[in-house]
Design a protein around this motif. Structure first.
Motif, PDB file in Angstrom:
ATOM      1  N   UNK A 114       1.004  -1.071  -0.003  1.00 46.50           N
ATOM      2  CA  UNK A 114       0.012   0.161   0.146  1.00 46.50           C
ATOM      3  C   UNK A 114       0.838   1.143   0.032  1.00 46.50           C
ATOM      4  N   UNK A 115       1.646   1.039   0.919  1.00 46.41           N
ATOM      5  CA  UNK A 115       2.937   2.478   0.882  1.00 46.41           C
ATOM      6  C   UNK A 115       3.616   2.606  -0.471  1.00 46.41           C
ATOM      7  N   UNK A 116       4.167   1.620  -1.133  1.00 51.25           N
ATOM      8  CA  UNK A 116       4.633   1.958  -2.507  1.00 51.25           C
ATOM      9  C   UNK A 116       3.642   2.281  -3.482  1.00 51.25           C
ATOM     10  N   UNK A 121       1.842   6.395  -6.943  1.00 52.71           N
ATOM     11  CA  UNK A 121       0.661   7.145  -7.261  1.00 52.71           C
ATOM     12  C   UNK A 121       0.780   8.768  -7.155  1.00 52.71           C
ATOM     13  N   UNK A 122       1.575   9.106  -5.961  1.00 54.04           N
ATOM     14  CA  UNK A 122       1.608  10.331  -5.689  1.00 54.04           C
ATOM     15  C   UNK A 122       2.719  10.848  -6.848  1.00 54.04           C
ATOM     16  N   UNK A 123       3.819  10.088  -7.106  1.00 55.76           N
ATOM     17  CA  UNK A 123       4.614  10.557  -8.076  1.00 55.76           C
ATOM     18  C   UNK A 123       4.310  10.568  -9.372  1.00 55.76           C
ATOM     19  N   UNK A 124       3.472   9.687  -9.850  1.00 54.75           N
ATOM     20  CA  UNK A 124       2.647   9.799 -11.066  1.00 54.75           C
ATOM     21  C   UNK A 124       1.885  11.005 -11.136  1.00 54.75           C
ATOM     22  N   UNK A 125       1.214  11.618 -10.214  1.00 51.53           N
ATOM     23  CA  UNK A 125       0.605  12.618 -10.477  1.00 51.53           C
ATOM     24  C   UNK A 125       1.162  14.230 -10.482  1.00 51.53           C
ATOM     25  N   UNK A 126       1.014  14.538 -11.572  1.00 51.14           N
ATOM     26  CA  UNK A 126       1.914  15.790 -11.817  1.00 51.14           C
ATOM     27  C   UNK A 126       1.736  17.103 -10.973  1.00 51.14           C
ATOM     28  N   UNK A 127       0.356  17.119 -10.239  1.00 52.30           N
ATOM     29  CA  UNK A 127      -0.105  18.152  -9.525  1.00 52.30           C
ATOM     30  C   UNK A 127       0.536  17.910  -8.044  1.00 52.30           C
ATOM     31  N   UNK A 128       0.728  16.726  -7.745  1.00 54.46           N
ATOM     32  CA  UNK A 128       1.365  16.605  -6.545  1.00 54.46           C
ATOM     33  C   UNK A 128       2.648  16.869  -6.380  1.00 54.46           C
ATOM     34  N   UNK A 129       3.461  16.482  -7.615  1.00 54.56           N
ATOM     35  CA  UNK A 129       4.809  16.778  -7.818  1.00 54.56           C
ATOM     36  C   UNK A 129       4.940  18.256  -7.859  1.00 54.56           C
ATOM     37  N   UNK A 130       4.297  18.876  -8.457  1.00 54.10           N
ATOM     38  CA  UNK A 130       4.520  20.481  -8.517  1.00 54.10           C
ATOM     39  C   UNK A 130       4.206  21.065  -7.011  1.00 54.10           C
ATOM     40  N   UNK A 131       3.324  20.536  -6.362  1.00 50.98           N
ATOM     41  CA  UNK A 131       2.933  21.045  -5.161  1.00 50.98           C
ATOM     42  C   UNK A 131       4.316  20.892  -3.912  1.00 50.98           C
ATOM     43  N   UNK A 132       4.795  19.640  -4.389  1.00 48.83           N
ATOM     44  CA  UNK A 132       5.892  19.433  -3.253  1.00 48.83           C
ATOM     45  C   UNK A 132       7.186  19.864  -3.493  1.00 48.83           C
ATOM     46  N   UNK A 144      11.766   5.925  -2.407  1.00 46.77           N
ATOM     47  CA  UNK A 144      10.773   4.677  -3.035  1.00 46.77           C
ATOM     48  C   UNK A 144      11.617   3.672  -3.469  1.00 46.77           C
ATOM     49  N   UNK A 145      12.737   4.036  -4.052  1.00 43.05           N
ATOM     50  CA  UNK A 145      13.766   2.992  -4.982  1.00 43.05           C
ATOM     51  C   UNK A 145      14.288   2.176  -3.784  1.00 43.05           C
ATOM     52  N   UNK A 146      14.954   3.271  -2.830  1.00 43.52           N
ATOM     53  CA  UNK A 146      15.575   2.641  -1.541  1.00 43.52           C
ATOM     54  C   UNK A 146      14.633   1.450  -0.932  1.00 43.52           C
TER      55      UNK A 146
END
Lengths: 259, 216
Positions: A114-116, A121-132, A144-146
């Motif tokens: 669920x965490x992965x 899903x967060x990193x696939x969402x452009x809006x989320x990336x822009x917000x962060x 996530x890779x680690x």
């Protein structure tokens, strides 16, 4: 013919012939200039068209990622959450210790999944990336890779940081994300490093891994779809991307963009 | 007489400058430009001999008559490097053969080789070079332009077209009415000096800006 007439014929005739030559030269020179301007305009139109095409292709890609992200977050993660709850319930009502331990283990794996899924899903969402923001999104992707692949990652930023603008930051993040994903997918490295260096008028991004690498004389670095996307995005950012690799030593992707 | 020396000096210096520049640029010159360089070197030698001939013996017709066939061969070979039609061996050979025949016929049959300028051959030569220049310009117009500026060969051809257009009429008409001009033949001389100055300083300028023209 009198002498004066001869002179006049000679002078005007010769001048006429010479003028013909001069006008021909000027005419050709002007035509060549026109031809060149036409060529430039055509080239510019072709460039504009291909940029628009590239941009709309990337917008469609971004929208698809956003839809997939929403689907993963709202549907798959929810279902996994329900399964996790059921496993907890199973563990609570288990008849023996072995069944309880097995159900708890399943619930724990489900929690990781669920965490992965959420992180992806967060990193696939452009809006989320822009917000962060760029820096935090890269850190999250490497975390996530680690967690998922047990690969050591490090991320450094040097030079005076500057905002690149929303669209450019998202494009840059996608380049880094794709390069890191490629390294994990094809290189099986033990270590990946990402560095951003802000220069006076440019930003240098370097993604290096110590994976299997490849022979650049036999395999073109730009032959895969992922690499093509990286190159297209880099071109839209007005930058240059340079990929170098050595078998059993690793691969490095260097991107320079004007800021 | 002073004017004659000034004009001669300008022409000789321009030729000398172009030749020195050719030697300096010898590694960057393309084959066609090297032919122009050789043409200018032979022109310089011919002009110097003609100059000496006029000073010492008041005679230079033999030098110009001999040089004209060399000039014809050199410039035809130059145009065969830059013009599509002349690159075809059969066409080029036919032109060279025809020119040689006209030269021999004009020098032996119609004129006294030692005393009269071979104006029949000069007419053929002038018409040929005007046509070759126009053919080059036609090719230039048809080729896809990748550059905003014009190559060194455009300017070489432009200079040759101007020179040979002038030569075509001034030699043809000039020579046929030369006898009736008497003292007014000075006008013909002025015109020839002017076109020679334009031609050879033009070549000098192209060689001066050769690298710039080539890199564009």
């Amino acid at each position: 013919m009198t002498e004066t007439t001869s002179i006049l014929v000679l002078v005007f005739g010769t001048l006429l012939f010479t003028l013909f030559a001069v006008f021909t030269i000027l005419y050709i020179a002007l035509q060549k200039k026109k031809q060149y301007h036409h060529h430039l305009e055509k080239q510019e139109m072709e460039h504009r068209f291909s940029t628009q095409l590239m941009q709309s292709r990337l917008e469609v890609q971004e929208q698809t990622l956003k839809n997939m992200s929403a689907e993963m977050h709202d549907n798959i993660a929810q279902m996994l959450g329900a399964v996790k709850l059921q496993l907890h319930m199973l563990a609570a009502g288990a008849a023996d210790e072995e069944q309880r331990s097995l159900a708890n283990e399943g619930a724990s794996t489900m929690r990781d999944a669920i965490r992965d899924v959420r992180s992806m899903s967060h990193l696939m969402n452009g809006t989320y990336v822009l917000r962060k923001g760029l820096k935090e999104s890269i850190e999250k992707d490497l975390d996530r890779i680690v967690a998922a692949h047990r690969i050591k990652c490090n991320f450094t930023v040097s030079g005076p940081e500057r905002k690149l603008g929303e669209d450019r930051e998202l494009m840059l993040f996608r380049i880094i994300q794709e390069s890191v994903a490629n390294a994990v997918r094809h290189g099986q490295p033990l270590h990946i490093s990402v560095s951003l260096h802000y220069g006076p008028d440019s930003l240098r991004v370097l993604i290096e891994d110590n994976g299997k690498g490849f022979d650049t004389t036999r395999v073109s670095p730009a032959s895969g779809v992922g690499m093509m996307n990286i190159e297209e995005r880099a071109r839209l950012l007005g930058g240059d991307v340079n990929i170098s690799s050595q078998v059993n030593i690793g691969t490095s992707v260097q991107l320079d963009i004007p800021v | 007489m002073y004017l004659f020396y000034i004009v001669s000096s300008i022409i000789l210096l321009s030729l000398l400058y172009s030749i020195i520049r050719c030697f300096v640029l010898k590694h960057t010159l393309d084959k066609a430009s090297k032919i122009i360089g050789l043409y200018l070197l032979l022109t310089l030698i011919a002009e110097l001999l003609a100059f000496l001939g006029i000073i010492l013996y008041r005679y230079n017709i033999l030098i110009y008559n001999t040089y004209s066939i060399v000039q014809f061969y050199l410039l035809t070979i130059y145009f065969s490097q830059t013009t599509v039609l002349l690159k075809k061996k059969a066409f080029r050979s036919s032109i060279l053969l025809l020119g040689t025949l006209i030269y021999i016929e004009d020098s032996i049959v119609y004129r006294d080789f030692m005393l009269e300028p071979n104006s029949g051959f000069l007419a053929f030569e002038s018409i040929s070079f005007v046509c070759f220049s126009l053919m080059y310009f036609y090719d230039t117009l048809n080729e896809r332009s990748e550059s905003h500026s014009l190559s060194q060969h455009f300017w070489f051809t432009g200079i040759l077209l101007t020179f040979w257009s002038f030569t075509l009429l001034s030699w043809l008409v000039g020579l046929s009415i030369y006898q009736s001009l008497k003292d007014n033949s000075i006008i013909l001389n002025y015109m020839m000096w002017a076109i020679n100055i334009i031609t050879y300083t033009g070549f000098g300028l192209v060689f001066l800006f050769y690298r710039k023209l080539q890199s564009r």
